[in-house]
Write an enzyme that holds these catalytic residues in place. Structure first.
Site, PDB file in Angstrom:
ATOM      1  N   HIS A   1      -2.849  -2.301 -11.770  1.00 32.93           N
ATOM      2  CA  HIS A   1      -3.711  -1.415 -12.532  1.00 32.93           C
ATOM      3  C   HIS A   1      -2.887  -0.223 -13.021  1.00 32.93           C
ATOM      4  CE1 HIS A   1      -3.518   0.429  -8.564  1.00 32.93           C
ATOM      5  NE2 HIS A   1      -3.894   1.575  -9.107  1.00 32.93           N
TER       6      HIS A   1
ATOM      7  N   ASP B   1      -3.469   4.091 -13.541  1.00 30.90           N
ATOM      8  CA  ASP B   1      -4.379   5.155 -13.121  1.00 30.90           C
ATOM      9  C   ASP B   1      -5.016   5.769 -14.361  1.00 30.90           C
ATOM     10  OD1 ASP B   1      -3.703   4.698 -10.502  1.00 30.90           O
ATOM     11  OD2 ASP B   1      -2.179   6.281 -10.441  1.00 30.90           O
TER      12      ASP B   1
ATOM     13  N   HIS C   1       0.977  -0.571 -11.786  1.00 30.06           N
ATOM     14  CA  HIS C   1       1.509  -0.685 -10.435  1.00 30.06           C
ATOM     15  C   HIS C   1       0.535  -1.422  -9.527  1.00 30.06           C
ATOM     16  CE1 HIS C   1      -0.787   3.060 -10.771  1.00 30.06           C
ATOM     17  NE2 HIS C   1      -1.017   3.001  -9.466  1.00 30.06           N
TER      18      HIS C   1
ATOM     19  N   ARG D   1       0.437   0.473   6.177  1.00 30.20           N
ATOM     20  CA  ARG D   1       0.820   1.411   5.127  1.00 30.20           C
ATOM     21  C   ARG D   1      -0.315   2.395   4.886  1.00 30.20           C
ATOM     22  NH1 ARG D   1       3.944   2.294   0.477  1.00 30.20           N
ATOM     23  NH2 ARG D   1       2.746   3.107  -1.291  1.00 30.20           N
TER      24      ARG D   1
END
Length: 337
Positions: free
Chosen positions: A208, A210, A265, A276
């Site tokens: 996607h 941002d 990304h 994570r």
């Protein structure tokens, strides 16, 4: 009561999307904000990659570490306790499902609006129910992120030679700013290591861009973040828990008439045995702010690539779309329009 096993849930996600492992990318531009050449380095990075790393910043590591510790305390709670902060409206706690249009990932998250004037029941409930240590760490961290966001935006304006250093940052500083803060937790899972050995990785957060102006991201020292390079290949970004990554968002691509690229990304799981955690501040304008290519960035030989839009219009389009959709295509001008 029916309990769905972790294996069943994992298999569902693996069937949805898998990907090949990619090489580690070491070419992410690094920018020292105190460097006199910072604006030039930022300009080049935004044009070539849509992403750069900020080093030698003035955000204390203790501040970053404190919030990460508080966040992990939240995610280590039982599911019943975490669910009290959700379902997302869109703010609050969410797990697996990303948005309302079928996107899923190996992730759980907290999403908060950073503007106290914007009422969100789950956001307010979560904020007031959090322990004082969590609340204090969150407030201090968001303040530091807003400051960094505006400093970077002003360097961008200087690099572009735009009249008015605050042409971008004033939208984030506005008391009606629709900025938000997101924490993503990607739990460690032994089965993911088996997938990694066979050259397959589970999608933690799908590809996607941002939608806001820019994003300020900090993660723990665990790999998983990938960006799409100009040639269309995916490259893994080495983690650095002491620094921040700045992403160009869709609105900044519009305002620069395509000079800056909103970077595509994603996050993949299976590269590490550790969980994570990423914390992202999304700098956004007021909902009714009109966004379009800045006249000073459209030469006589060029055309405006995008129609004027408001952040509210674009935000609504984002919520109606899938993660991987090219949302900006809805606002592109056709040739000769």
């Amino acid at each position: 009561m029916v309990v769905v096993s972790q294996r069943a849930a994992l298999n569902e996600l693996v069937v949805i999307k898998t990907c090949k492992c990619s090489s580690m990318f070491t070419g992410v531009p690094e920018v020292d904000l105190a460097n006199p050449e910072a604006k030039t380095l930022i300009l080049k990075a935004c044009q070539e990659f849509g992403l750069f790393k900020v080093v030698n910043h003035d955000v204390p590591f203790e501040l970053m570490n404190n919030l990460e510790n508080e966040v992990m305390k939240f995610f280590k709670q039982g599911q019943f306790e975490k669910d009290k902060a959700g379902p997302p409206d869109p703010y609050g706690y969410g797990s697996k499902r990303i948005g309302t249009n079928g996107d899923v990932g190996w992730v759980e998250y907290l999403l908060l609006n950073t503007n106290p004037d914007v009422i969100s029941p789950n956001s307010l409930l979560l904020f007031h129910q959090t322990p004082p240590n969590f609340r204090g760490a969150l407030e201090h961290y968001i303040f530091a992120m807003k400051k960094m966001c505006c400093e970077v935006l002003e360097l961008m304006a200087e690099g572009l030679g735009i009249g008015g250093r605050n042409v971008f940052s004033k939208m984030v500083r506005d008391e009606r700013s629709d900025s938000c803060f997101r924490v993503n937790h990607y739990p460690a899972c032994p089965e993911l290591q088996v997938q990694a050995l066979s050259g397959r990785n589970l999608i933690g957060f799908g590809e996607h861009t941002d939608p806001q102006i820019i994003s300020v991201l900090r993660s723990n020292n665990t790999s998983g973040l990938q960006i799409c390079l100009q040639d269309g290949t995916w490259a893994s970004i080495p983690p650095d828990h002491t620094s921040f990554f700045i992403n160009v968002g869709d609105l900044l691509q519009v305002m620069t008439n395509g000079r800056f690229k909103s970077v595509k990304h994603r996050v993949i799981m299976g590269e590490s045995t550790m969980s994570r955690v990423s914390m992202i501040y999304f700098g956004g304008p007021p909902l009714n702010e009109k966004i379009g290519p800045l006249p000073s960035l459209v030469s006589k030989e060029e055309e405006s690539l995008y129609k004027e839009l408001t952040w509210r219009e674009y935000k609504n389009a984002v919520y109606k779309s899938r993660l991987a959709d090219n949302r900006l295509s809805l606002f592109e001008k056709s040739s000769g329009q």
